[in-house]
Each structure stands twice: as structure tokens, then as C-alpha cells.
Design a protein around this motif. Structure first.
Motif, PDB file in Angstrom:
ATOM      1  N   GLU A  31       0.865  -0.901   0.058  1.00  0.00           N
ATOM      2  CA  GLU A  31       0.261   0.077   0.127  1.00  0.00           C
ATOM      3  C   GLU A  31       0.406   0.865  -0.201  1.00  0.00           C
ATOM      4  O   GLU A  31       0.462   2.070  -0.699  1.00  0.00           O
ATOM      5  CB  GLU A  31      -1.188   0.195   1.336  1.00  0.00           C
ATOM      6  CG  GLU A  31      -1.570   1.354   1.313  1.00  0.00           C
ATOM      7  CD  GLU A  31      -2.668   1.813   0.010  1.00  0.00           C
ATOM      8  OE1 GLU A  31      -2.895   2.268  -0.360  1.00  0.00           O
ATOM      9  OE2 GLU A  31      -3.155   0.119  -0.091  1.00  0.00           O
ATOM     10  N   GLN A  32       2.026   1.402   0.772  1.00  0.00           N
ATOM     11  CA  GLN A  32       3.059   1.938   0.831  1.00  0.00           C
ATOM     12  C   GLN A  32       3.879   2.907  -0.685  1.00  0.00           C
ATOM     13  O   GLN A  32       3.981   4.006  -1.260  1.00  0.00           O
ATOM     14  CB  GLN A  32       3.589   2.392   1.923  1.00  0.00           C
ATOM     15  CG  GLN A  32       3.467   2.075   3.235  1.00  0.00           C
ATOM     16  CD  GLN A  32       4.012   2.099   4.051  1.00  0.00           C
ATOM     17  OE1 GLN A  32       5.890   1.065   4.061  1.00  0.00           O
ATOM     18  NE2 GLN A  32       4.462   2.815   5.393  1.00  0.00           N
ATOM     19  N   LEU A  33       4.021   1.292  -0.727  1.00  0.00           N
ATOM     20  CA  LEU A  33       4.503   1.604  -2.419  1.00  0.00           C
ATOM     21  C   LEU A  33       3.316   1.717  -3.371  1.00  0.00           C
ATOM     22  O   LEU A  33       3.733   2.655  -4.313  1.00  0.00           O
ATOM     23  CB  LEU A  33       4.647   0.401  -2.790  1.00  0.00           C
ATOM     24  CG  LEU A  33       6.291  -0.643  -2.668  1.00  0.00           C
ATOM     25  CD1 LEU A  33       6.388  -2.168  -3.023  1.00  0.00           C
ATOM     26  CD2 LEU A  33       7.177   0.784  -2.510  1.00  0.00           C
ATOM     27  N   ARG A  34       2.324   1.649  -3.355  1.00  0.00           N
ATOM     28  CA  ARG A  34       1.268   2.474  -4.430  1.00  0.00           C
ATOM     29  C   ARG A  34       1.155   4.024  -3.971  1.00  0.00           C
ATOM     30  O   ARG A  34       0.873   4.598  -4.824  1.00  0.00           O
ATOM     31  CB  ARG A  34      -0.072   1.249  -4.871  1.00  0.00           C
ATOM     32  CG  ARG A  34      -0.427   0.243  -4.696  1.00  0.00           C
ATOM     33  CD  ARG A  34      -1.551   0.083  -4.859  1.00  0.00           C
ATOM     34  NE  ARG A  34      -1.461  -0.513  -3.199  1.00  0.00           N
ATOM     35  CZ  ARG A  34      -1.827  -2.190  -3.079  1.00  0.00           C
ATOM     36  NH1 ARG A  34      -1.193  -2.687  -3.625  1.00  0.00           N
ATOM     37  NH2 ARG A  34      -2.335  -2.225  -2.191  1.00  0.00           N
ATOM     38  N   GLU A  35       1.037   3.893  -3.218  1.00  0.00           N
ATOM     39  CA  GLU A  35       0.965   5.282  -1.925  1.00  0.00           C
ATOM     40  C   GLU A  35       2.479   6.448  -3.030  1.00  0.00           C
ATOM     41  O   GLU A  35       2.225   7.336  -3.973  1.00  0.00           O
ATOM     42  CB  GLU A  35       0.572   6.128  -0.870  1.00  0.00           C
ATOM     43  CG  GLU A  35      -0.631   5.442  -0.442  1.00  0.00           C
ATOM     44  CD  GLU A  35      -0.249   5.262   1.236  1.00  0.00           C
ATOM     45  OE1 GLU A  35       0.361   5.892   2.181  1.00  0.00           O
ATOM     46  OE2 GLU A  35      -1.664   4.957   1.618  1.00  0.00           O
ATOM     47  N   TRP A  36       3.444   5.847  -3.157  1.00  0.00           N
ATOM     48  CA  TRP A  36       4.237   6.489  -3.383  1.00  0.00           C
ATOM     49  C   TRP A  36       4.768   6.771  -4.656  1.00  0.00           C
ATOM     50  O   TRP A  36       5.238   7.853  -5.235  1.00  0.00           O
ATOM     51  CB  TRP A  36       5.508   5.857  -2.556  1.00  0.00           C
ATOM     52  CG  TRP A  36       6.486   5.635  -0.985  1.00  0.00           C
ATOM     53  CD1 TRP A  36       5.484   7.053  -0.849  1.00  0.00           C
ATOM     54  CD2 TRP A  36       6.781   4.869  -0.609  1.00  0.00           C
ATOM     55  NE1 TRP A  36       5.848   6.999   0.832  1.00  0.00           N
ATOM     56  CE2 TRP A  36       6.385   5.663   0.650  1.00  0.00           C
ATOM     57  CE3 TRP A  36       7.300   4.312  -0.781  1.00  0.00           C
ATOM     58  CZ2 TRP A  36       7.530   4.699   1.669  1.00  0.00           C
ATOM     59  CZ3 TRP A  36       8.123   3.333   0.296  1.00  0.00           C
ATOM     60  CH2 TRP A  36       8.108   4.467   1.481  1.00  0.00           C
ATOM     61  N   ALA A  37       3.823   5.915  -5.247  1.00  0.00           N
ATOM     62  CA  ALA A  37       4.092   5.868  -6.875  1.00  0.00           C
ATOM     63  C   ALA A  37       2.737   6.574  -7.450  1.00  0.00           C
ATOM     64  O   ALA A  37       3.473   7.178  -8.467  1.00  0.00           O
ATOM     65  CB  ALA A  37       3.622   4.246  -7.489  1.00  0.00           C
ATOM     66  N   GLY A  38       1.825   6.991  -6.928  1.00  0.00           N
ATOM     67  CA  GLY A  38       0.533   7.706  -6.407  1.00  0.00           C
ATOM     68  C   GLY A  38      -0.266   7.660  -7.645  1.00  0.00           C
ATOM     69  O   GLY A  38      -0.824   8.717  -8.605  1.00  0.00           O
TER      70      GLY A  38
END
Length: 133
Positions: free
Chosen positions: A126-133
Motif C-alpha cells: 500500500e505504501q508503494l502504491r501511495e509513493w508511486a502516486g
């Protein structure tokens, strides 16, 4: 090794790669390249041509961990990577990095990451998805 170099341990790890003392860099390289082997301190010391005491002392000075603590962190990090990036199950990831049992892996992972391996992987994805934006 890359993940370790991205942590606060980077200065110690880089200092350990000094060509004048190849014991720690060789040990780190062996543990990284052969992560799934059933390492013992005796076996690792023999591979790097050092005594157990010398290897332990130099490794602790360079990384603030014993070789076996380092190996555990390395295995946990690789298992986490497999779960987050490759989508492996906790059991599959644990087996790939030489954990003998899923409960042992779960216990160690919970101690380091604060939650179950599956919950940690879901949070990290989930954090990776948020960072990838």
C-alpha cells in the motif's frame, strides 16, 4: 546488501569493505549470495579463513550485529521483498530464505516489523502504491 546500504548502518558497512580487512566484506558477500544455506558461525568463519572470535569481533565492529543476527535480518529482508514485490506467501518466502518453519519466520518477522508477515507485506504494498502516486 543494497537495502542495508540504504539504512543508518551504511557508514559501518562501507567501512567494513576496506580492502585492508577483507574478512567482513567476504562474509557479507557469502551470506548474501548464499542466503538459503544453513550457515553456522563455524562454517562462515572457515569460508573466510578467520577464527570464530575474529569474525565475530570484526563483524560486530563493522555492523553492530553478530554474523548470525545479520543473516537473520538479511533473510527477513529478502523474505519481505519476496512477499511485497513478487507476491509470495509468507510460507513460500520463508522457505526460499531457509527458514525451517513458518511459525519461526512469523515470530522473527513480527519482532522486527511489528506485525504478521502478511499484514506487513500488505502495508508495504500500500505504501508503494501511495509513493508511486
Amino acid at each position: 546488501m543494497l537495502r542495508l546500504l540504504q539504512t543508518t548502518q551504511a557508514p559501518r558497512v562501507l567501512a567494513a569493505t576496506d580492502a585492508h580487512d577483507p574478512v567482513v566484506p567476504r562474509a557479507v558477500r557469502l551470506l548474501t549470495e548464499r542466503i538459503a544455506e544453513p550457515w553456522t558461525l563455524d562454517a562462515l568463519a572457515a569460508e573466510v579463513s578467520a577464527s570464530r572470535a575474529t569474525l565475530s569481533r570484526r563483524f560486530k565492529q563493522a555492523t553492530s550485529m553478530t554474523p548470525m543476527q545479520y543473516l537473520k535480518r538479511l533473510r527477513l529482508g529478502e523474505a519481505r521483498h519476496r512477499m511485497v514485490v513478487r507476491g509470495d506467501s509468507a510460507a513460500r518466502a520463508a522457505t526460499a530464505v531457509a527458514y525451517r518453519s513458518a511459525p519461526h519466520f512469523t515470530r522473527d518477522s513480527r519482532l522486527v516489523y511489528g506485525t504478521s508477515p502478511a499484514a506487513d507485506a500488505a502495508r508495504a504494498r500500500e505504501q508503494l502504491r501511495e509513493w508511486a502516486g
